[in-house]
Design an enzyme around this catalytic site. Sequence first.
Site, PDB file in Angstrom:
ATOM      1  CE  LYS A 136     -25.510 -50.604 -19.786  1.00  0.00           C
ATOM      2  NZ  LYS A 136     -24.114 -50.862 -20.178  1.00  0.00           N
ATOM      3  CG  HIS A 313     -25.331 -53.401 -26.331  1.00  0.00           C
ATOM      4  ND1 HIS A 313     -25.821 -53.249 -25.036  1.00  0.00           N
ATOM      5  CD2 HIS A 313     -24.522 -52.338 -26.536  1.00  0.00           C
ATOM      6  CE1 HIS A 313     -25.350 -52.140 -24.513  1.00  0.00           C
ATOM      7  NE2 HIS A 313     -24.545 -51.565 -25.386  1.00  0.00           N
ATOM      8  CG  ASP A 320     -17.019 -76.816 -17.771  1.00  0.00           C
ATOM      9  OD1 ASP A 320     -16.637 -76.919 -18.946  1.00  0.00           O
ATOM     10  OD2 ASP A 320     -16.245 -76.880 -16.802  1.00  0.00           O
TER      11      ASP A 320
END
Length: 420
Positions: A136, A313, A320
């Site tokens: 995406k 989703h 850290d």
Amino acid sequence: MSIAVEHIATDQPPDDSKARDLDYGWQSGNRVQLLENGEAYFPAVFEAMRDAQREILLETFILFEDKVGHELQGILIEAAQRGVKVVVSLDGFGCGELSPAFLRELAEAGVIVQMFDPASKTLGIRTNWFRRLHRKIVVVDASVAFIGGINFSADHLGDFGPEAKQDYAVQIIGPAVADLHHFALAQSGRQVRARRGWRRRQQRPSPWADEHGDGMVRLIYRDNIQHRDDIEEAYIHALSQARQRVVIANAYFFPGYRLLREIRNAARRGVQVQLIMQGQPDVLLAKLAARMLYDYLLKDGVVIHEYCQRPLHGKVALVDDEWSTVGSSNLDPLSLALNLEANVLIRDRAFNQQLYQSLEALARDHCQTMPAKRKPRLWLWRLTVGFLVFHVMRHFPALASWLPAHKPRLKPIESPAHDV
């Protein structure tokens, strides 16, 4: 009216000697903004597209003909009609239900539409399950980029109801956008320049870059040719270096043995390790598979939360107080061994803290925590099944490599009525 909708199926960059092996390093001086759910993501992406002057590149796994899909369609059509070059790459499985009329309207406006590995149904069932284009990515005018796990569909908005997804993406402004732009061009089959020239071209002032950020960003991806393990290796390296905390929120969690062992080892040496899993899954099998791993992790101190408000989703993690990753890759066999994926690695303390606060609130307010000492029923059955599942998982990448990989091809389709 006959139109051309290009169909692309490529597991590697086009046959261009200057873009054959895309390997990106760390880029400093970036501004990175966390976008949580469609409420933050869609307005930011749509604003950038409406302001586009030259080019919009878009890759997505899912595009639905709902209110989000229709708004996106309108924006892309308007951009193309005012002279912006618009290239849209869609997955043939995730976008397989798009109507010919929807695609026709895009193409007639001048949008270049590409479909990755389209396939007709066999006995009403789609057969193109594996090696999906799962990325995406949006890049606008080579100056602002978006990457994450959010598709263009209304189920990423809270008003969708109980099935609305919880997810994350990032907006990036700065030198790392050049890498995302170059990658998106190469993967879409567009011609790209050599790295030196393209980087130099990106140094021009951008209307989005009114100030420089402090974030270091690196684009990583997996294909089925030369970068099969890059995302998995990035996780393993970061986990091996962890000293304080690890938080992983991942929708589909069934990683390979090496990654699973590194999570356990971090907890064993005193790192605070938290996993956020699906408690209300959209795919029940995902929850059942993840739970097979709980006992292995819990006994060494890993804290496991199940998000119960709605389907999770997300595909994010932090280590850290500096390292983070956001992208499209789940930690399951499909993403780690088959799909085409892309993440960004981020070294930015402010972004890390922002992501940590968001995930900490999610775990605190909307999750149930698995007890550290569980007394599972039917323990012998669970032990046997867990052993089998564990070793199938361990060897899955090697087994998956036996499946035939897609061969690069660009196939123009003359009619939008073709069943994609």
